[in-house]
Design a protein around this motif. Sequence first.
Motif, PDB file in Angstrom:
ATOM      1  N   HIS A  93       4.927   3.960   1.474  1.00 26.63           N
ATOM      2  CA  HIS A  93       4.487   5.351   2.067  1.00 26.63           C
ATOM      3  C   HIS A  93       4.304   6.421   0.873  1.00 26.63           C
ATOM      4  CE1 HIS A  93       5.066   4.945   6.114  1.00 26.63           C
ATOM      5  NE2 HIS A  93       6.093   4.021   6.353  1.00 26.63           N
ATOM      6  N   GLU A  94       5.113   6.162  -0.370  1.00 19.72           N
ATOM      7  CA  GLU A  94       4.975   7.298  -1.461  1.00 19.72           C
ATOM      8  C   GLU A  94       3.660   7.064  -2.000  1.00 19.72           C
ATOM      9  OE1 GLU A  94       7.095   9.652  -2.156  1.00 19.72           O
ATOM     10  OE2 GLU A  94       8.284   9.165  -0.353  1.00 19.72           O
ATOM     11  N   ILE A  95       3.304   6.004  -1.971  1.00 20.70           N
ATOM     12  CA  ILE A  95       1.845   5.737  -2.759  1.00 20.70           C
ATOM     13  C   ILE A  95       0.701   5.944  -1.884  1.00 20.70           C
ATOM     14  CG2 ILE A  95       0.607   3.765  -3.822  1.00 20.70           C
ATOM     15  CD1 ILE A  95       3.213   2.536  -4.724  1.00 20.70           C
ATOM     16  N   ARG A  96       0.601   5.823  -0.744  1.00 21.76           N
ATOM     17  CA  ARG A  96      -0.345   5.794   0.609  1.00 21.76           C
ATOM     18  C   ARG A  96      -0.726   7.352   0.273  1.00 21.76           C
ATOM     19  NH1 ARG A  96      -0.113   3.218   6.163  1.00 21.76           N
ATOM     20  NH2 ARG A  96      -2.232   3.217   6.181  1.00 21.76           N
ATOM     21  N   ASN A  97       0.041   8.255   0.202  1.00 22.22           N
ATOM     22  CA  ASN A  97      -0.484   9.651   0.153  1.00 22.22           C
ATOM     23  C   ASN A  97      -1.137  10.152  -1.078  1.00 22.22           C
ATOM     24  OD1 ASN A  97       0.395  10.227   2.779  1.00 22.22           O
ATOM     25  ND2 ASN A  97       2.553  10.899   1.917  1.00 22.22           N
ATOM     26  N   PRO A  98      -1.059   9.847  -2.317  1.00 22.48           N
ATOM     27  CA  PRO A  98      -1.488   9.961  -3.544  1.00 22.48           C
ATOM     28  C   PRO A  98      -2.970   9.181  -3.547  1.00 22.48           C
ATOM     29  CG  PRO A  98       0.547   9.516  -3.958  1.00 22.48           C
ATOM     30  CD  PRO A  98       0.434   9.297  -2.577  1.00 22.48           C
ATOM     31  N   LEU A  99      -3.062   7.936  -2.966  1.00 16.85           N
ATOM     32  CA  LEU A  99      -4.310   7.176  -2.845  1.00 16.85           C
ATOM     33  C   LEU A  99      -5.267   7.760  -1.903  1.00 16.85           C
ATOM     34  CD1 LEU A  99      -3.260   3.576  -2.637  1.00 16.85           C
ATOM     35  CD2 LEU A  99      -3.871   4.432  -4.554  1.00 16.85           C
ATOM     36  N   GLY A 100      -4.848   8.413  -0.805  1.00 18.88           N
ATOM     37  CA  GLY A 100      -5.731   8.942   0.072  1.00 18.88           C
ATOM     38  C   GLY A 100      -6.403  10.068  -0.797  1.00 18.88           C
ATOM     39  N   LEU A 104     -14.192   3.196  -8.317  1.00 19.68           N
ATOM     40  CA  LEU A 104     -12.593   3.860  -7.987  1.00 19.68           C
ATOM     41  C   LEU A 104     -12.604   3.627  -6.707  1.00 19.68           C
ATOM     42  CD1 LEU A 104     -10.435   5.511  -9.218  1.00 19.68           C
ATOM     43  CD2 LEU A 104     -11.579   7.773  -8.853  1.00 19.68           C
ATOM     44  N   ILE A 105     -13.759   3.972  -5.786  1.00 18.47           N
ATOM     45  CA  ILE A 105     -13.185   3.951  -4.244  1.00 18.47           C
ATOM     46  C   ILE A 105     -13.026   2.395  -3.964  1.00 18.47           C
ATOM     47  CG2 ILE A 105     -14.440   4.265  -1.886  1.00 18.47           C
ATOM     48  CD1 ILE A 105     -15.910   6.457  -3.372  1.00 18.47           C
ATOM     49  N   ARG A 106     -13.441   1.440  -4.437  1.00 18.44           N
ATOM     50  CA  ARG A 106     -13.269   0.103  -4.138  1.00 18.44           C
ATOM     51  C   ARG A 106     -11.828  -0.110  -4.534  1.00 18.44           C
ATOM     52  NH1 ARG A 106     -18.582  -0.994  -6.145  1.00 18.44           N
ATOM     53  NH2 ARG A 106     -17.802  -1.705  -8.018  1.00 18.44           N
ATOM     54  N   GLU A 107     -11.560   0.192  -5.659  1.00 22.06           N
ATOM     55  CA  GLU A 107     -10.200  -0.227  -6.242  1.00 22.06           C
ATOM     56  C   GLU A 107      -9.018   0.583  -5.349  1.00 22.06           C
ATOM     57  OE1 GLU A 107      -9.241  -2.417  -8.401  1.00 22.06           O
ATOM     58  OE2 GLU A 107     -11.116  -3.036  -8.197  1.00 22.06           O
ATOM     59  N   VAL A 108      -9.418   1.633  -4.999  1.00 26.43           N
ATOM     60  CA  VAL A 108      -8.193   2.424  -3.925  1.00 26.43           C
ATOM     61  C   VAL A 108      -8.360   1.702  -2.659  1.00 26.43           C
ATOM     62  CG1 VAL A 108      -8.229   4.448  -2.529  1.00 26.43           C
ATOM     63  CG2 VAL A 108      -8.590   4.586  -4.951  1.00 26.43           C
ATOM     64  N   ASP A 109      -9.270   1.434  -2.084  1.00 30.34           N
ATOM     65  CA  ASP A 109      -9.611   0.442  -0.943  1.00 30.34           C
ATOM     66  C   ASP A 109      -8.797  -0.767  -1.019  1.00 30.34           C
ATOM     67  OD1 ASP A 109     -11.029   2.386   0.428  1.00 30.34           O
ATOM     68  OD2 ASP A 109     -13.011   1.446   0.035  1.00 30.34           O
ATOM     69  N   LEU A 134      -6.095  -1.206  -3.209  1.00 28.46           N
ATOM     70  CA  LEU A 134      -4.692  -1.018  -3.190  1.00 28.46           C
ATOM     71  C   LEU A 134      -4.215  -0.478  -1.573  1.00 28.46           C
ATOM     72  CD1 LEU A 134      -4.562   1.418  -6.275  1.00 28.46           C
ATOM     73  CD2 LEU A 134      -3.569  -0.905  -6.175  1.00 28.46           C
ATOM     74  N   ASN A 135      -5.137   0.017  -1.029  1.00 25.17           N
ATOM     75  CA  ASN A 135      -4.763   0.049   0.604  1.00 25.17           C
ATOM     76  C   ASN A 135      -4.494  -0.897   1.255  1.00 25.17           C
ATOM     77  OD1 ASN A 135      -4.331   2.885   1.199  1.00 25.17           O
ATOM     78  ND2 ASN A 135      -6.416   3.507   0.749  1.00 25.17           N
ATOM     79  N   ARG A 136      -5.281  -2.038   0.988  1.00 26.32           N
ATOM     80  CA  ARG A 136      -5.176  -3.281   1.644  1.00 26.32           C
ATOM     81  C   ARG A 136      -3.664  -3.951   1.261  1.00 26.32           C
ATOM     82  NH1 ARG A 136     -10.723  -3.501   0.894  1.00 26.32           N
ATOM     83  NH2 ARG A 136     -10.299  -5.244  -1.022  1.00 26.32           N
ATOM     84  N   VAL A 137      -3.576  -3.743   0.032  1.00 30.15           N
ATOM     85  CA  VAL A 137      -2.242  -4.280  -0.728  1.00 30.15           C
ATOM     86  C   VAL A 137      -0.852  -3.659  -0.027  1.00 30.15           C
ATOM     87  CG1 VAL A 137      -0.816  -4.589  -2.576  1.00 30.15           C
ATOM     88  CG2 VAL A 137      -3.133  -5.079  -2.774  1.00 30.15           C
ATOM     89  N   LEU A 138      -1.259  -2.538   0.254  1.00 29.22           N
ATOM     90  CA  LEU A 138      -0.112  -1.638   0.815  1.00 29.22           C
ATOM     91  C   LEU A 138       0.044  -1.868   2.277  1.00 29.22           C
ATOM     92  CD1 LEU A 138      -0.436   2.033  -0.697  1.00 29.22           C
ATOM     93  CD2 LEU A 138       1.248   0.495  -1.315  1.00 29.22           C
ATOM     94  N   GLU A 139      -1.015  -2.115   3.121  1.00 29.03           N
ATOM     95  CA  GLU A 139      -0.987  -2.655   4.541  1.00 29.03           C
ATOM     96  C   GLU A 139       0.004  -3.878   4.546  1.00 29.03           C
ATOM     97  OE1 GLU A 139      -1.626  -1.249   7.132  1.00 29.03           O
ATOM     98  OE2 GLU A 139      -2.705   0.439   6.455  1.00 29.03           O
ATOM     99  N   ASP A 140      -0.490  -4.830   3.322  1.00 32.13           N
ATOM    100  CA  ASP A 140       0.298  -6.137   3.482  1.00 32.13           C
ATOM    101  C   ASP A 140       1.950  -5.899   3.399  1.00 32.13           C
ATOM    102  OD1 ASP A 140      -1.798  -7.355   4.080  1.00 32.13           O
ATOM    103  OD2 ASP A 140      -2.174  -8.249   2.036  1.00 32.13           O
TER     104      ASP A 140
END
Length: 368
Positions: free
Chosen positions: A165-172, A198-203, A205-211
Amino acid sequence: MNLPRLDKITLVRLVIIASLLLLVTALHYLTTTEKHSVHDVYRRLYYVPIILGGVWFTLRGGILTGMAASLLYVPHVLLHWRHHPSIAVEQYLEIVLYNVIGCLTGFLAQREMKQKRRYQQAAETLEESYRKLRDQADQIIEIEEQLRRADRLTALGELSAGMAHEIRNPLGSIRGTAEILRDGVAKDDPKSEFADILIREVDRLNRVLEDFLCFARPAPVGHGRFVVTRAIQDVLDLIRQQAVRNGVEVCTEFDGEIEAPGQGEQIKQALLNLVLNALQAMPDGGRLTVSTVNTPHEIHIFIKDTGPGISQENRERIFNPFVTTRDGGTGLGLTITQRIIHGHEGHIVLQSTLGEGSTFIVCLPLAS
């Protein structure tokens, strides 16, 4: 009339007893009555087959052998010793002893056999009790390991949820900024490529966070039913293009359509993780076989690949969090899959041979 078939040892023993009885009887009939002392030895030779009959065939064998010796010896007494009354009486007493010895030997042998059987049953009972105790000890050790693992997973889940939760907001924010930067430069500008990276890497990281979130807070299993083969077919439709790119042949073999209780979408997620792992294990082509086998109480789903296989060391910890055998993996896919299957009151088994491939077996209970 059908007679019981005799085993080889029993037949040999019967032949030995019969031969000894006939041999002693022949000696009596072929020896003249003038040789009293020789006949005294001969009639005592009857004890050998009588004792053997009692030892080998217990009480029934001792009685029958004693009676057989008596019947064979009585005609000799009546025909050859009736002119010697004193000797004949002694021989009649000997006939009585034949039967007494036969009964006594058979009785003792039968009692010894029963005692031996009791000892054997006691030994088997002790062995069964020891096996049960050993199984219970193994179960206790396994339960303790599961409790320790559950404690670790609980702590790890809470930590993962907070971090995610703490990481998702900065990634957005980072993704939005990268899109603005990309839109502000020309397509042929090298900076546009950097923005895409940069956009691909952020995506990613988002998938990792979803896991992480799925691992930390799995969705509850609701009441419902789904057709297992349809769920499998939906998963195979999703990965069909990737299978074509990898040169993987997909084969299916379904044991009829059958319903299972639970949420089909969650089972699809679990099966998708397993199928994607199988495809990633065969980047240079191979065969993916998905089949089902129905049992009276469960349905077994087999997902088999022809990849390099998994070593014994990795097989023992493959379902642990953050354990992965490929680069770029989070090590949570199989953990989430196992949690989903367990949530549906099922279990998952891994079979693998190095150089031949791996097979994941998902076992789900059937709808009543």
